[in-house]
Each structure stands twice: as structure tokens, then as C-alpha cells.
Design a protein around this motif. Sequence first.
Motif, short mmCIF file in Angstrom:
data_model
loop_
_atom_site.label_atom_id
_atom_site.label_comp_id
_atom_site.label_asym_id
_atom_site.label_seq_id
_atom_site.Cartn_x
_atom_site.Cartn_y
_atom_site.Cartn_z
N LEU A 166 0.82 -1.23 0.00
CA LEU A 166 0.00 0.00 0.00
C LEU A 166 0.85 1.27 0.00
O LEU A 166 0.67 2.13 -0.89
CB LEU A 166 -0.98 0.01 1.18
N PRO A 167 1.79 1.46 0.93
CA PRO A 167 2.59 2.68 0.88
C PRO A 167 3.37 2.82 -0.42
O PRO A 167 3.52 3.92 -0.95
CB PRO A 167 3.52 2.57 2.09
N LEU A 168 3.85 1.70 -0.96
CA LEU A 168 4.62 1.78 -2.20
C LEU A 168 3.73 2.29 -3.35
O LEU A 168 4.13 3.16 -4.13
CB LEU A 168 5.22 0.41 -2.54
N LEU A 169 2.51 1.76 -3.44
CA LEU A 169 1.61 2.21 -4.51
C LEU A 169 1.24 3.68 -4.33
O LEU A 169 1.25 4.47 -5.27
CB LEU A 169 0.36 1.33 -4.55
N LEU A 170 0.95 4.06 -3.09
CA LEU A 170 0.58 5.45 -2.83
C LEU A 170 1.73 6.40 -3.16
O LEU A 170 1.51 7.53 -3.61
CB LEU A 170 0.14 5.62 -1.38
N SER A 171 2.97 5.94 -2.97
CA SER A 171 4.11 6.82 -3.29
C SER A 171 4.10 7.19 -4.76
O SER A 171 4.57 8.26 -5.15
CB SER A 171 5.43 6.13 -2.94
N GLY A 172 3.49 6.32 -5.58
CA GLY A 172 3.42 6.60 -7.01
C GLY A 172 2.56 7.80 -7.35
O GLY A 172 2.58 8.30 -8.46
N LEU A 173 1.77 8.28 -6.39
CA LEU A 173 0.93 9.46 -6.61
C LEU A 173 1.66 10.73 -6.19
O LEU A 173 1.15 11.84 -6.38
CB LEU A 173 -0.38 9.34 -5.81
N GLY A 174 2.84 10.57 -5.62
CA GLY A 174 3.56 11.73 -5.11
C GLY A 174 4.39 12.41 -6.19
O GLY A 174 4.53 11.91 -7.31
N THR A 175 4.96 13.56 -5.79
CA THR A 175 5.93 14.26 -6.67
C THR A 175 7.28 14.21 -5.99
O THR A 175 8.17 13.50 -6.40
CB THR A 175 5.46 15.71 -6.94
N THR A 176 7.45 14.92 -4.87
CA THR A 176 8.69 14.78 -4.09
C THR A 176 8.33 14.00 -2.82
O THR A 176 7.29 14.25 -2.20
CB THR A 176 9.26 16.16 -3.69
N ILE A 177 9.16 13.01 -2.49
CA ILE A 177 8.87 12.14 -1.35
C ILE A 177 9.98 12.31 -0.32
O ILE A 177 11.12 11.93 -0.58
CB ILE A 177 8.82 10.65 -1.80
N ASP A 178 9.66 12.89 0.83
CA ASP A 178 10.68 13.05 1.87
C ASP A 178 10.70 11.86 2.81
O ASP A 178 11.74 11.35 3.19
CB ASP A 178 10.42 14.35 2.65
N VAL A 179 9.51 11.46 3.28
CA VAL A 179 9.42 10.34 4.23
C VAL A 179 8.16 9.52 3.88
O VAL A 179 7.13 10.08 3.53
CB VAL A 179 9.27 10.85 5.69
N ILE A 180 8.30 8.20 3.97
CA ILE A 180 7.12 7.33 3.92
C ILE A 180 6.91 6.81 5.34
O ILE A 180 7.78 6.14 5.90
CB ILE A 180 7.33 6.18 2.93
N ARG A 181 5.77 7.16 5.92
CA ARG A 181 5.50 6.82 7.32
C ARG A 181 4.26 5.93 7.37
O ARG A 181 3.21 6.28 6.85
CB ARG A 181 5.27 8.09 8.15
N CYS A 182 4.43 4.76 7.98
CA CYS A 182 3.30 3.82 8.15
C CYS A 182 2.99 3.75 9.63
O CYS A 182 3.87 3.40 10.43
CB CYS A 182 3.67 2.44 7.62
#
Lengths: 360, 360
Positions: free
Chosen positions: A146-162
Amino acid sequence: MISTVVWGTGNVGRLAIRAVEAHPALQLCAVIVHNPAKVGRDAGELGELDRLLGVEATDDIEAVLAARPRAVVYAASGDVRPDEALADITRAVRSGAVVVSPALYPLYDHRNAPPEFRDPVLAAVTEGGGSLFASGVDPGWGNDVLPLLLSGLGTTIDVIRCQEIFDYSTYDQPDSVRYLVGMGQPMDYEPMMLMPSIPTMVWGGQIRMMARALGVELDEIRETSDRRALDTTVTTRTMGEFGAGTQGAIRFEVQGIVEGEPRIVIEHVTRIHPSCAPDWPVPPDGGDGAHRVVIEGRPRIEVTIEATDEGENRSAGGNATAVGRLVGAIDWLVEAEPGLYDALDIPLRPAIGRLGRKQS
Amino acid sequence: MISTVVWGTGNVGRLAIRAVEAHPALQLCAVIVHNPAKVGRDAGELGELDRLLGVEATDDIEAVLAARPRAVVYAASGDVRPDEALADITRAVRSGAVVVSPALYPLYDHRNAPPEFRDPVLAAVTEGGGSLFASGVDPGWGNDVLPLLLSGLGTTIDVIRCQEIFDYSTYDQPDSVRYLVGMGQPMDYEPMMLMPSIPTMVWGGQIRMMARALGVELDEIRETSDRRALDTTVTTRTMGEFGAGTQGAIRFEVQGIVEGEPRIVIEHVTRIHPSCAPDWPVPPDGGDGAHRVVIEGRPRIEVTIEATDEGENRSAGGNATAVGRLVGAIDWLVEAEPGLYDALDIPLRPAIGRLGRKQS
């Protein structure tokens, strides 16, 4: 149809019976139980369905595996009996079956699993031609696909927090709540769950998998933790009182460090009462709890997941989504080469053929 | 690197400049503007970045396309100028470029698009070897790829419901809020947005795509709608007063009917003030709004999505996720055959190479 066994009929097993029964490509062919009192009972009853399924539970593992079922959902616990669970799983893999299971966290990120977990499974794959996919919800799809797929909607990604943000006051597991998590203990008591390296043992594999999928190198994995005492004594629905001054909330992070910065973070915030640590993240809308993915960056994306089953039960809801992920992978695994798979290998796919499906 | 043009620099265009700049596989090679006053300005300034990018905006479309860019993000509006947008898009496709755009809803579900939209694009694909993927957030990933993936975590699926629940009181688009949506109008005024067949024109394609992905046949698509009057006069931050007795909230559903039952539902609940229609679904935690996916069945899975950008702006956040989905598809499209694609063709993939990426 893919002949499918459900092994174990506890909190996860009954959900697995329902998931196999609901899946148009799977055929429930046997149910294995350890408890002699369950032998002979119908799978529909054990799965708390409103009808019988004509499959009677058995404790004759030998006979079930000798029939060469194509898939096994191993739903027995691996937490308190890892050796037995590993032996059961390798036995099923050696029979040639595709095995899916939430048991045995180390095998979620099998590439980094200790040899004593990994080697017996690989040997069974070679000998019997079966496969294994081990995953869950947290750890599991809530902090890998889920977080990996959602990251695909981002532009700049600083932190992925679950995050898991839960209020345990409605839970009914006094042992793990009081001793594993430490609720109600004096503030100098060290809950096993917060002992150095334990959080990493459980969630480190998810951090490594997310780093691998995002193409970043981890410097290291760090842990932080914090505890708060209750200001007043509180009474829970089924687990009795938790005294003022004792532990009322814990918060920990498992951090994937990338070029010196915590970039991939799995965080748990757990309370025994909503009044404790009000400054920490709280469940949405004052509810009992949720899982949350936050993509920090531009845009900031916050996704909150709440699952319930068996009435308003969140624990059953979470387990059911883990079972959905695992049972949903069986038809993919049957088509793939024998092997040991992880969550990055197996796509999360739509529920083809299950929308409004009538159960005969 | 994939040479990429951003065409249009409004609300979507500036987000596209930032997304192309942030993507490790893309190289911003040109920015097309329609407004002569923007010609010559640096793309970094138009994208509201904190640095110049050395790419000056131009209105010389001919020259930009003659340079055969590999990709074009068409970010100019298609709502109020569909014919011009279609002409621009086909021109870019005919130049051989992969084009991604949120413009032109009918092309989101291109298989069912009217011929006057579809045929010119297919002709351009044949003549120039380019491609087109049109999508957004709602309609877009919020009611196609996300609900479909989440359904994979379910066991029995009765209804897939995609909601937008928004409070428009902080918005600054008086024309569309008062006339398109009808806020502040007398209760016998018929907002264009609720006129029969309009909701289906905008969201019907998403219902059809979800049905196709889930392997179900649609009997038909139905619409329901409801409006509520304000009890008291309210004042908004930028759009002035909305009088008591005038429209203060609308709620509509576009329903995919499967064997007589509404099984795939896109629902909007829109208010001009939180006090109106308190019995209708409300944004989480009293916020301005969110998109939500609810998998009704066992387990019940509720996923709430809140995106913000440019400060706490939800409209910019939503647009940015649509741009993330589109720009994130470019490298996939460049590798694929020329053609007209939809959201079911193009996987949502992790943000490979963008976690903590330093921008030069």
C-alpha cells in the motif's frame, strides 16, 4: 478449481475458511485442526458461516497432504510456537502445495531471513515443488504494497510513514496487553515489545522491502521508543483496571535511515485509554484505531485505513484483510514457478468475480 | 532521459512542472503557455519552485513539437474549451509524443468515448506513433485503480463505494460553486452538475472501468441526487454570503447496477457550510474534505485519502496526486506500443528513485 486446505481454525483460520469459500477459483477441500474436540465438525460451522460446507475438520495431516492439495492456507499461530509452525509449513510445501500464511514474520522478507527459517523452506521447495508466501497486515500490506503504490501518486517524497494508532481498551488479550506490551506495569518495567532489536525483528523486513522497491540503500535501521504513565486509574471493558502511574501508552518507531535521514518509518502508537498521551497521534474521529500511511513531501498524502469484521471488531477486520491479501495470491502462485515469494513479487489485484457473488 | 514538455501552467501545469522536474527519468525540455505575458518566464518561476530551471516558456507550439519531444503533459483546461483541448492533444500525439492529461473526461474510459473524441486521437496515433493516457483523481485514481486494488483485500464484496466528501466554504471558485454546483441558489434552481446524465457523463466511465476490471456485467448506470437548504445564512472566507433557504448542500450518486443491485457507486457530498445536512456523510475529523473508498462486505474496509499541497490546500493536493499518477505513467508509456490507454492498462507503481531525492 484450485483444491485448497485451511490449516488451523482460530482467529485467522475461520476468516480463511470464509475467504476460500468466497473465492471463485478456489475449492475448500480440507480443514486441519489441532484440537481433537473440533475433529468432525463442519467447516461452515468452524468458519462461522450461516451454512454447512460439507467439509469435516480432521487432525490427520498425513492424509490431507497425501491427497496433494494444490494450496494450503496455514492459519495456525507462529508467534508462540515458531518451530512447530515452521515444521508444518515446510511439510506442506514439500507436499507440492502453494502455501500462504501470516505465521513467521522473518519469512515476510525472506531474502534477509535467518538461515534456520529460510533453508528448510527452500529445501522443501526443491524437494516437493511447492511455494510459500508469508505476509500479514502490519507487518504486511499496510507497510509494503500500500505505501509503495501510494508513493506513485507523489511528486517529491521526503518520508514514507506507516502508522498503527490503536486504543487497546476494547481488546480482550490481557496477557499480551499487560506483559508483551506492558500496559499497567510500573514505569521501570521493560515491555518485551520495546526491547532493543525486537521491533526491528518484527518490522525491519518491511523497511528493507520498501527500500528495495524504491531503489534506495539503507545505511541502517534504528529504533526509538517512548512510554507514558496514566494520570488516573482507568477501567477497561474486559481486562479490568490499569492503575494511575503505571504505563498507559507506548510509542515506537522502526526507522530506515537513508543518507543519514529517517526516510522509511513504521510507527506504532498504542494506548490502553484515550486519555493517555493526548499529544501523540490519535485514532481518526475518536475511534478505536486505524492504520495510516503518510507520504511526507509534495503533495502530502495521508491515507487512513479502518477495517472491521465480525461486528465492529477491528482486530478481526485487520486479520481479514491479511487473509484477503494471502488467499487472493493463491491463483497467482499456482501459475508461477515453485519458490519462496515476498510481497514485492505478488501484485495486489482486484477482486475479480467476487463483486456481489452469490454463495451457493 | 525522456524529453518532456509541460503544456499549460495554471493550477495543474505548475504541479506538472514540479513533477517532471522531480522525476529521475524525465527531462523538462519545454513549457508551452497560451498567455503572451508568460512567454520568456523561467519554468522554475512558473512552477513556483525555489530555483530557476533554465527552460523559458514559449507560445510557439509548432517549434516545440517539431523538436519531437518524447512526452507531453497537457495541463491546459479541457472543461471550458474541449474542442481546443482535443485539437492540442491530437496535435501532440501526431508529433509522436506520449501525452498524459487530466483534460477531457470522456477519454478516461476511451473504449466508450463518443467517436468525435476517440477517432481523432486514434488517427493521430496511427499517423504519428504517439500515445494518450487521460486520467485524474475524481474521476481518476480515486475511483479506478485505488478501489480496485483495495477490493483485493476483501473476502465478500457487496458494494464498492467511492466518495468525495467536501466542504467548499474555503474554496475560491465562486462561478462553479454558485452556478455549476448551485450553492446559494433558490431550491427550484437546477444546478447543471445535477442535470440528468451529466454525472454519468463525468463519472460513468469510472463505473464501467471498475465493472470491467471486476469481471461483472452492468445492467445500467443510474443517478440519484438530493439537495438541502441552509437553515441560516452563512458567510464564507472568499465567496461572500449564502442565504438561509437557499441550497447549502448537494448529494448525488452514480450507480453501476449489477443484477438489479447498485454494486459500484460513486458518491459526492458537497456542502457550502458544515452545518448543512449534518445527517449526510461528513469529512473526517471535522476537516475540509476527503476522498473515501468503502468496500462494503466482509471485512468492511474504509480508506480515507487526504492530500494537500501549496500550504494546506486540498484542491492543489488533489490535483498534485492526479499529476503524480499521470507523470508517473510516462516512462511506462514510452516503453509500450503507441496507442490510446486507460487506467486499467497502466499499473500504479512505486516512486522509484524519488525517496529523498535531492533536486539539483
